[in-house]
Scaffold this active site. Structure first.
Site, PDB file in Angstrom:
ATOM      1  N   HIS A  70       2.224  -0.484  10.708  1.00 12.35           N
ATOM      2  CA  HIS A  70       1.803  -0.884   9.363  1.00 12.35           C
ATOM      3  C   HIS A  70       2.941  -0.693   8.373  1.00 12.35           C
ATOM      4  O   HIS A  70       3.855   0.091   8.587  1.00 12.35           O
ATOM      5  CB  HIS A  70       0.537  -0.136   8.916  1.00 12.35           C
ATOM      6  CG  HIS A  70       0.783   1.204   8.313  1.00 12.35           C
ATOM      7  ND1 HIS A  70       1.177   1.375   6.996  1.00 12.35           N
ATOM      8  CD2 HIS A  70       0.702   2.442   8.849  1.00 12.35           C
ATOM      9  CE1 HIS A  70       1.309   2.669   6.756  1.00 12.35           C
ATOM     10  NE2 HIS A  70       1.037   3.330   7.856  1.00 12.35           N
ATOM     11  N   CYS A  71       2.881  -1.476   7.300  1.00 11.49           N
ATOM     12  CA  CYS A  71       3.826  -1.355   6.194  1.00 11.49           C
ATOM     13  C   CYS A  71       3.011  -1.434   4.902  1.00 11.49           C
ATOM     14  O   CYS A  71       1.861  -1.012   4.884  1.00 11.49           O
ATOM     15  CB  CYS A  71       4.917  -2.426   6.274  1.00 11.49           C
ATOM     16  SG  CYS A  71       4.302  -4.122   6.151  1.00 11.49           S
ATOM     17  N   HIS A  72       3.584  -1.979   3.846  1.00 11.46           N
ATOM     18  CA  HIS A  72       2.867  -2.066   2.579  1.00 11.46           C
ATOM     19  C   HIS A  72       1.848  -3.201   2.574  1.00 11.46           C
ATOM     20  O   HIS A  72       0.663  -2.979   2.336  1.00 11.46           O
ATOM     21  CB  HIS A  72       3.880  -2.226   1.432  1.00 11.46           C
ATOM     22  CG  HIS A  72       3.268  -2.127   0.072  1.00 11.46           C
ATOM     23  ND1 HIS A  72       3.915  -2.545  -1.057  1.00 11.46           N
ATOM     24  CD2 HIS A  72       2.055  -1.669  -0.358  1.00 11.46           C
ATOM     25  CE1 HIS A  72       3.138  -2.338  -2.118  1.00 11.46           C
ATOM     26  NE2 HIS A  72       2.000  -1.805  -1.717  1.00 11.46           N
TER      27      HIS A  72
END
Length: 113
Positions: A70-72
């Site tokens: 996951h990231c932003h």
């Protein structure tokens, strides 16, 4: 026994359900340390996207395991999941919408940025 091919992207609801069920998977945060300091999903391991190639050996024990990156918002994690798959991590997935969607849909107590 070959593992079933997982979709390249997964949803917040799917990951939350997998966490609740105690499923065996690695939640990998590919954001930068300053972003991780602002907000994080419990249990996620930080490995910034830019460090992935030189730190790939750290993931070697996870090669056959489901890895949800996951990231932003989901862009960097999608690149990371594609890169991991190209390097033999066939069960890598990207969390669609990233931690922003997680904060909106799963854990509203998390700050959004």
């Amino acid at each position: 026994m070959a593992a079933q091919q997982l979709p390249l992207e997964t949803t917040c609801q799917d990951v939350a359900a997998a966490q609740a069920a105690g499923d065996d998977f690695l939640l990998l945060d590919c954001r930068e340390p300053d972003e991780h300091a602002l907000v994080r999903i419990a249990g996620a391991v930080l490995l910034p996207l830019g460090e992935l190639p030189e730190r790939l050996s750290e993931l070697e024990p996870q090669r056959g395991r489901r890895i949800v990156v996951h990231c932003h918002h989901g862009g960097r994690s999608l690149r990371a999941a594609k890169w991991l798959r190209a390097n033999g991590f066939s069960q890598a997935q990207s969390l669609a919408g990233g931690i922003d969607a997680w904060a909106e849909q799963i854990d509203p107590s998390l700050p959004r940025y």
